[in-house]
Design an enzyme around this catalytic site. Sequence first.
Site, mmCIF file in Angstrom:
data_model
loop_
_atom_site.group_PDB
_atom_site.id
_atom_site.type_symbol
_atom_site.label_atom_id
_atom_site.label_comp_id
_atom_site.label_asym_id
_atom_site.label_seq_id
_atom_site.Cartn_x
_atom_site.Cartn_y
_atom_site.Cartn_z
ATOM 1 C CG HIS A 73 -10.885 -52.200 -3.271
ATOM 2 N ND1 HIS A 73 -10.725 -52.980 -2.165
ATOM 3 C CD2 HIS A 73 -12.014 -51.459 -3.053
ATOM 4 C CE1 HIS A 73 -11.717 -52.725 -1.310
ATOM 5 N NE2 HIS A 73 -12.505 -51.817 -1.832
ATOM 6 C CG HIS A 225 -12.497 -47.677 1.108
ATOM 7 N ND1 HIS A 225 -11.368 -48.228 0.545
ATOM 8 C CD2 HIS A 225 -13.515 -48.523 0.813
ATOM 9 C CE1 HIS A 225 -11.691 -49.363 -0.051
ATOM 10 N NE2 HIS A 225 -12.986 -49.576 0.105
ATOM 11 C CG ASP A 229 -15.662 -49.076 -2.130
ATOM 12 O OD1 ASP A 229 -14.591 -49.640 -2.427
ATOM 13 O OD2 ASP A 229 -16.263 -49.278 -1.046
ATOM 14 C CG HIS A 252 -20.157 -52.210 -3.408
ATOM 15 N ND1 HIS A 252 -19.191 -51.527 -4.132
ATOM 16 C CD2 HIS A 252 -19.519 -52.686 -2.316
ATOM 17 C CE1 HIS A 252 -18.043 -51.594 -3.501
ATOM 18 N NE2 HIS A 252 -18.209 -52.296 -2.384
HETATM 19 C C1 3BW Z 1 -16.282 -56.604 6.545
HETATM 20 C C2 3BW Z 1 -16.904 -55.580 5.893
HETATM 21 C C3 3BW Z 1 -16.828 -55.506 4.543
HETATM 22 C C4 3BW Z 1 -14.288 -58.495 7.613
HETATM 23 C C5 3BW Z 1 -14.501 -59.386 8.634
HETATM 24 C C6 3BW Z 1 -13.757 -59.286 9.770
HETATM 25 C C7 3BW Z 1 -12.797 -58.303 9.885
HETATM 26 C C8 3BW Z 1 -12.578 -57.408 8.877
HETATM 27 C C9 3BW Z 1 -13.329 -57.496 7.726
HETATM 28 C C10 3BW Z 1 -16.623 -53.670 2.435
HETATM 29 C C11 3BW Z 1 -18.858 -50.931 0.973
HETATM 30 C C12 3BW Z 1 -17.254 -49.892 2.433
HETATM 31 C C13 3BW Z 1 -16.787 -51.239 2.940
HETATM 32 N N1 3BW Z 1 -16.313 -52.519 -0.467
HETATM 33 C C14 3BW Z 1 -15.503 -57.462 4.487
HETATM 34 C C15 3BW Z 1 -16.140 -56.419 3.820
HETATM 35 C C16 3BW Z 1 -15.592 -57.550 5.835
HETATM 36 C C17 3BW Z 1 -15.987 -52.097 0.732
HETATM 37 C C18 3BW Z 1 -18.409 -52.309 1.409
HETATM 38 C C19 3BW Z 1 -16.962 -52.330 1.870
HETATM 39 O O1 3BW Z 1 -14.945 -51.536 0.859
HETATM 40 O O2 3BW Z 1 -18.608 -49.978 2.018
HETATM 41 O O3 3BW Z 1 -15.484 -52.331 -1.506
HETATM 42 O O4 3BW Z 1 -15.007 -58.628 6.464
HETATM 43 S S1 3BW Z 1 -17.671 -54.196 3.774
HETATM 44 CL CL1 3BW Z 1 -11.823 -58.187 11.332
HETATM 45 ZN ZN ZN Z 2 -14.095 -50.931 -0.941
#
Ligand code: 3BW
Ligand code: ZN
Length: 269
Positions: A73, A225, A229, A252
């Site tokens: 990000h 989003h 990314d 990713h």
């Molecule tokens: C969940 C999913 C991702 C969490 C655990 C609990 C809660 C909220 C979040 C991140 C690529 C778009 C999404 N990468 C942490 C990360 C997570 C991203 C992966 C993604 O933005 O697709 O930059 O933990 S996935 Cl309540």
């Molecule tokens: Zn992201």
Amino acid sequence: MKQRTIKERLEFEGVGIHSGERAKIILHPEGEDSGVAFFKEGVKIPAKVDYVVNTFHSTDLGKDGVVVKTVEHLLATLHLLGISNLTVEVIGGDEIPIMDGSGYYFYRKLKDKVVKQNADAEVLQIQEEVVVRRGDAYIEAKPCSCFEITYEGEFQTYFGRQKYTFKGNVRDIILARTFCFEHEIEFIRKNGLGKGGSLENTLVIGKEKIYNRGGLRYQDEPVRHKVFDLIGDLYLLGASVRGKFLSHKGGHSLNFQLVKALYKKAVLV
Ligand code: 3BW
Ligand code: ZN
């Protein structure tokens, strides 16, 4: 286009979405031709594809045993601002703070601090079509003097199919938060990830609803989003990119495959 850095150092502090640890980052201006790099425990890690150590639920860089997690990000914001010379010092944790899950906080502080340098910036131009695939997901990169990214998603719940094309207006994507599906959370946490994830920084999507109070920032926030990314991962080429991109269900790892393929074929202009 000229190379760019920032006028003065800037700091951000906050929790890492995966580690759950608080960290501080200090962005330092750098001279011409320095490139973007991360600096932690005396080790300088260039923001380049050669240093990618993980692409599972984030893009992480590492060198000599030192790792900086979730760089995508911040890199996307730097890419959008054309900032080519800057060092990101990471203090405390080993992860870039997630802030509100979007690029908004980074962008808001950085945008008025950008300064042009004398040297011309490197720009990577796609010279011939490149396609990478994995299962039913793929990303195409085509020659174009533009920078255009389309993301097509097929989400199981709530959102269904969505498609969004970014044509260069930062406002259209900078507020789009990271997201996850309710049913994924257990799996993510079992993998030791998402410890700092919450409704404060992640759009949590259920079968029939969004859990976040306040709802969506864009009606198609997740695909916006996803574009954000990809813009971050593409900056691992080490230069701004020109071309037309179409990602169908990419993430990713596929972004990383694309960047590796482009690294060989693209030509600097
Ligand atoms: C969940 C999913 C991702 C969490 C655990 C609990 C809660 C909220 C979040 C991140 C690529 C778009 C999404 N990468 C942490 C990360 C997570 C991203 C992966 C993604 O933005 O697709 O930059 O933990 S996935 Cl309540
Ligand atoms: Zn992201």
